[in-house]
Scaffold this motif. Structure first.
Motif, PDB file in Angstrom:
ATOM      1  N   SER A 191      17.812  35.115  10.856  1.00  0.00           N
ATOM      2  CA  SER A 191      17.016  33.907  10.631  1.00  0.00           C
ATOM      3  C   SER A 191      17.664  32.703  11.299  1.00  0.00           C
ATOM      4  O   SER A 191      18.770  32.301  10.946  1.00  0.00           O
ATOM      5  CB  SER A 191      16.862  33.650   9.133  1.00  0.00           C
ATOM      6  N   PHE A 192      16.970  32.120  12.285  1.00  0.00           N
ATOM      7  CA  PHE A 192      17.457  30.913  12.942  1.00  0.00           C
ATOM      8  C   PHE A 192      17.392  29.718  12.002  1.00  0.00           C
ATOM      9  O   PHE A 192      18.264  28.852  12.016  1.00  0.00           O
ATOM     10  CB  PHE A 192      16.612  30.624  14.189  1.00  0.00           C
ATOM     11  N   GLN A 197      19.710  25.166   9.150  1.00  0.00           N
ATOM     12  CA  GLN A 197      19.717  24.330   7.948  1.00  0.00           C
ATOM     13  C   GLN A 197      21.131  24.160   7.394  1.00  0.00           C
ATOM     14  O   GLN A 197      21.442  23.128   6.790  1.00  0.00           O
ATOM     15  CB  GLN A 197      18.799  24.939   6.893  1.00  0.00           C
ATOM     16  N   ASN A 198      21.981  25.150   7.598  1.00  0.00           N
ATOM     17  CA  ASN A 198      23.371  24.990   7.186  1.00  0.00           C
ATOM     18  C   ASN A 198      24.034  23.831   7.926  1.00  0.00           C
ATOM     19  O   ASN A 198      24.829  23.083   7.353  1.00  0.00           O
ATOM     20  CB  ASN A 198      24.160  26.282   7.434  1.00  0.00           C
ATOM     21  N   PHE A 199      23.689  23.687   9.195  1.00  0.00           N
ATOM     22  CA  PHE A 199      24.206  22.564   9.982  1.00  0.00           C
ATOM     23  C   PHE A 199      23.569  21.250   9.546  1.00  0.00           C
ATOM     24  O   PHE A 199      24.261  20.261   9.285  1.00  0.00           O
ATOM     25  CB  PHE A 199      23.916  22.780  11.476  1.00  0.00           C
ATOM     26  N   ALA A 200      22.239  21.257   9.503  1.00  0.00           N
ATOM     27  CA  ALA A 200      21.494  20.000   9.351  1.00  0.00           C
ATOM     28  C   ALA A 200      21.430  19.483   7.918  1.00  0.00           C
ATOM     29  O   ALA A 200      21.528  18.266   7.696  1.00  0.00           O
ATOM     30  CB  ALA A 200      20.076  20.192   9.896  1.00  0.00           C
ATOM     31  N   LEU A 201      21.251  20.374   6.955  1.00  0.00           N
ATOM     32  CA  LEU A 201      21.057  19.933   5.571  1.00  0.00           C
ATOM     33  C   LEU A 201      22.325  19.991   4.730  1.00  0.00           C
ATOM     34  O   LEU A 201      22.570  19.127   3.898  1.00  0.00           O
ATOM     35  CB  LEU A 201      19.975  20.782   4.903  1.00  0.00           C
ATOM     36  N   TYR A 202      23.121  21.035   4.959  1.00  0.00           N
ATOM     37  CA  TYR A 202      24.275  21.257   4.094  1.00  0.00           C
ATOM     38  C   TYR A 202      25.599  20.869   4.744  1.00  0.00           C
ATOM     39  O   TYR A 202      26.653  21.031   4.124  1.00  0.00           O
ATOM     40  CB  TYR A 202      24.312  22.726   3.664  1.00  0.00           C
ATOM     41  N   GLN A 203      25.537  20.396   5.997  1.00  0.00           N
ATOM     42  CA  GLN A 203      26.730  19.929   6.708  1.00  0.00           C
ATOM     43  C   GLN A 203      27.818  20.998   6.756  1.00  0.00           C
ATOM     44  O   GLN A 203      28.997  20.718   6.558  1.00  0.00           O
ATOM     45  CB  GLN A 203      27.256  18.647   6.069  1.00  0.00           C
TER      46      GLN A 203
END
Length: 234
Positions: A191-192, A197-203
């Protein structure tokens, strides 16, 4: 290979596809940047990038549809396949030209977190990590588009096929939910969206996501080389 990269890069702008791609990317970056970061006051540029992923579905096919299909239609691909340059170098040269065009709007994106930081608190490390992840995802999509373009001589079919493939990748997390749980859990690793989202939302710097994206780039470039190799001997 360098000569092929330069030729393809110039060709992208001679045919207007490069200008259209860059204009679409910059236009939507500007719209989302103003909507989320300037007007709504979100301090993270990553929110803009999250929404920009849908733009890939339309912009990437425009850029990649002629990369191989046009060569095949005009029979100029025969010159490439009989040249002293290896097919791997031909494919890599064309791919690097596409990445070069894509890098233009990405460089401009790098100024956006600085503008946010000039106004209020910013998350520069998270934002630039998200830009890096967004760039890698775009590079995967370009590799997919290059591969599909190598399968046909019709630019329209290449564009539609690329859109369909990118749509499946974009909707991957939702599509696998309809599968049995054991299979869904297995395919979730590809899953891309979750990785980005780990990068963008959860830092969180998702190393598995980076490995996945680099692996997908290699796979689709390899498949493109094999497609040309098959046509060379057919």
């Amino acid at each position: 290979m360098i000569a092929i990269t330069k030729r393809e890069f110039k060709s992208s702008f001679n045919s207007m596809t490069g200008y259209i791609f860059v204009a679409i990317m910059i236009c939507f970056v500007g719209i989302y940047f103003m909507a989320f970061n300037l007007y709504s006051g979100y301090p993270q540029f990553a929110y803009t990038l999250l929404n920009m992923q849908t733009v890939f579905l339309f912009a990437v096919p425009i850029l990649t549809m002629r990369s191989m299909a046009e060569e095949r239609r005009t029979k100029t691909d025969q010159l490439l396949m009989t040249s002293p340059v290896s097919l791997s170098q031909v494919v890599l040269g064309k791919y690097l030209a596409l990445v070069g065009v894509f890098a233009i709007p990405m460089v401009l994106c790098c100024f956006c977190p600085i503008l946010i930081a000039a106004e209020n608190a910013a998350y520069l490390k998270s934002d630039y990590a998200s830009i890096f992840a967004f760039f890698l995802i775009g590079c995967v999509y370009l590799a997919v588009g290059l591969f599909i373009s190598s399968l046909t001589e019709s630019q329209v079919i290449a564009a539609v096929g690329t859109f369909g493939a990118l749509f499946v990748i974009y909707m991957w997390s939702g599509l696998i939910e309809f599968l049995p749980s054991f299979l869904s859990n297995l395919l979730a690793a590809f899953s891309f969206q979750e990785s980005f989202q780990n990068f963008a939302l959860y830092q969180v710097f998702d190393g598995k996501g980076v490995v996945l994206w680099l692996s997908m780039i290699f796979v689709f470039l390899f498949l493109t080389v094999q497609t040309l190799q098959k046509r060379r001997w057919s």
